[in-house]
Design an enzyme around this catalytic site. Sequence first.
Site, mmCIF file in Angstrom:
data_model
loop_
_atom_site.group_PDB
_atom_site.id
_atom_site.type_symbol
_atom_site.label_atom_id
_atom_site.label_comp_id
_atom_site.label_asym_id
_atom_site.label_seq_id
_atom_site.Cartn_x
_atom_site.Cartn_y
_atom_site.Cartn_z
ATOM 1 C CG MET A 1 -1.828 1.382 1.513
ATOM 2 S SD MET A 1 -2.756 1.041 3.038
ATOM 3 C CE MET A 1 -1.713 1.003 4.510
ATOM 4 C CG ASP B 1 0.180 12.791 -7.215
ATOM 5 O OD1 ASP B 1 -0.211 11.510 -8.071
ATOM 6 O OD2 ASP B 1 1.227 12.696 -6.938
ATOM 7 C CD GLU C 1 6.076 11.693 -5.975
ATOM 8 O OE1 GLU C 1 6.093 10.940 -6.910
ATOM 9 O OE2 GLU C 1 6.211 11.628 -4.773
ATOM 10 C CG ASP D 1 0.516 7.919 -2.684
ATOM 11 O OD1 ASP D 1 1.551 7.442 -2.088
ATOM 12 O OD2 ASP D 1 0.650 8.635 -3.675
ATOM 13 C CD1 TRP E 1 3.975 1.908 -5.603
ATOM 14 C CD2 TRP E 1 5.078 1.610 -7.485
ATOM 15 N NE1 TRP E 1 3.488 2.734 -6.544
ATOM 16 C CE2 TRP E 1 4.009 2.258 -7.890
ATOM 17 C CE3 TRP E 1 5.784 1.033 -8.949
ATOM 18 C CZ2 TRP E 1 3.716 2.894 -9.194
ATOM 19 C CZ3 TRP E 1 5.630 1.579 -10.072
ATOM 20 C CH2 TRP E 1 4.414 2.560 -10.099
HETATM 21 N N1 DQQ Z 1 2.542 7.581 -5.686
HETATM 22 C C1 DQQ Z 1 1.823 7.631 -6.683
HETATM 23 C C2 DQQ Z 1 1.866 8.896 -7.403
HETATM 24 C C3 DQQ Z 1 2.339 9.742 -6.319
HETATM 25 C C4 DQQ Z 1 3.414 8.964 -5.637
HETATM 26 C C5 DQQ Z 1 1.986 6.357 -7.397
HETATM 27 C C6 DQQ Z 1 3.622 9.391 -4.096
HETATM 28 O O1 DQQ Z 1 0.649 9.276 -8.097
HETATM 29 O O2 DQQ Z 1 3.130 10.929 -6.914
HETATM 30 O O3 DQQ Z 1 1.823 5.233 -6.634
HETATM 31 O O4 DQQ Z 1 4.065 8.541 -3.313
#
Ligand code: DQQ
Length: 559
Positions: free
Chosen positions: A57, A189, A243, A59, A83
Amino acid sequence: MSPFISVCACCWFFVAASASRDLTYRDSDILSLNTAQRTSEQPYRTGFHFQPTKNWMNDPNGLMYYKGYYHLFYQWNPYGAVWGTITWGHAVSTDMLQWHILDVALAPDQWYDINGCWTGSATFVAANRPVLIYTGWTNISSSVEHKIQVQAVAVPHDSEDPLLQKWIKVNDNPILVAPIGIDPTEFRDPTTAWIGADGKWRMVVGSKRKEDGVALLYRSSDFLHWHKAEDPLHSVVDTGMWECPDFYPVSIGGQNGLDTSVNGPDVIHVLKASLANDKHDYYVVGTYNSDYDTFTPADSSHNVGIGLRYDYGKFYASKTFYDSAKGRRILFGWVNESSSAKNDIVKGWSSLQGFPRKIWLNGETKSSILQWPIQEIETLRRRSDSLSGIFLEANSVTRVTGVEGAQLDVEVEFDMPSLNEAEILEVDSSNVQLACSQVGKSHKGAVGPFGLLVLASEDLKEQTAVFFYAVLTGGGWKTLICSDQGRSSLNNDVDKTSYGSYMSVPSNDKSLRLRTLVDHSIVETFAQGGEICITSRVYPVKAVNNQAHLYLFNNGVQY
Ligand code: DQQ
């Protein structure tokens, strides 16, 4: 000279266990309880922090309160503990303590998000019409291995469903591609949108121009067609990719939260960005003029990326939302592991969400915010011990008897008789982590280090120290506040970096306050009523469950 003692004026210790109350849902069949158990093989699973039953997991996404339920979406890999293949996991709760995991809300199944459904936000376009905007990670064409980011919208399949289980991606997607001059691999984002003075929607998308972090501003009349404003909402030189930006109003007087479109003379704004360069969340408080869409920091030395942080430990890609049920603004942040990916694969999961925090303007400074665990946590307290008038003598460690366990909510207030003898230090705030690890729990200063040892084994070979270390500076007195993971585990295959910050204290204030939440593998500290927060991950091998003890210590030689 004052007596050589430090006084711990009051200590309250609360033992918290995970919630076990029944929740009533309309359709209990489709709910699965977040019950992956902590066992002897899984000592690091938590009780009152959100984590999926398995896998990776990151964001928190699209947070909202809707028809009686808090909705937490989160970046989740259904296929493993690292990830990849990012979807929007989805959980609901009536109290943000006990979560029920639902089916994935958004999965990569369209050409514009085929590599992953990345971070985004929820906006209410009308009272009962929540909309999600998120980043799709796509290919320029099927033949070119060049992945870019676009923005997309999803709406509920059935807005009568309080659990919002199914989401429809709209036909207009993608609703935004990177503008000319912006690298399409650094365009992501989207924030929760708000309405400006002209009645149009605004939102911000994170990006960078050369090495300058930037919050690109977009406007729309219908939420589907968005136009970039000529000027970004804000930008700071040399801060790199921004981000997960977040932009929201806070009340100038009081702790009440505000919905995202609220503005006026009693309101000031917070802009936060998560810096890809150092993986920390920085914010600044400032004035937003919604006629001209300008944002002016109250104190530019605290600008985004160079000033204040939400948290001086492990806490990233955070997001707030307005809780209309209780009139407050709540902050969630991603707390990554400090263990190796190899360990994460073995244990089958990775990452937690920090315990939800209420967030409001610091009425003293008017240019910083305060954070505090949501009050619902108090319902988890199973036992409480209240101690007062404990004297922490110089060079002492005191076991708090009767407080065993790896789930604690500890509040302590330390009173210091005099600071006249504190060391005089020129404070170098540029390398606080280094200062924390040099001072460490074992340093013997004049006033401190003193504080708590949590998750400590009986022989003290394992311990996580949360401490203050007071020093005098030209401008008054400051304290270093640290979370020292240096001895947190006998396992050496984990990152034990110490974290911390300096905190100024008014010269007439001789008391320091700590609140620390402990939940098996996470330690979250809120100092001085939430001025400074520090989150860390720890992996004790001996100090687990009821083998975990609590101590007070004072290594200072003055008191
Ligand atoms: N995590 C997401 C992006 C963001 C990044 C991808 C920040 O959208 O910029 O999993 O942890």
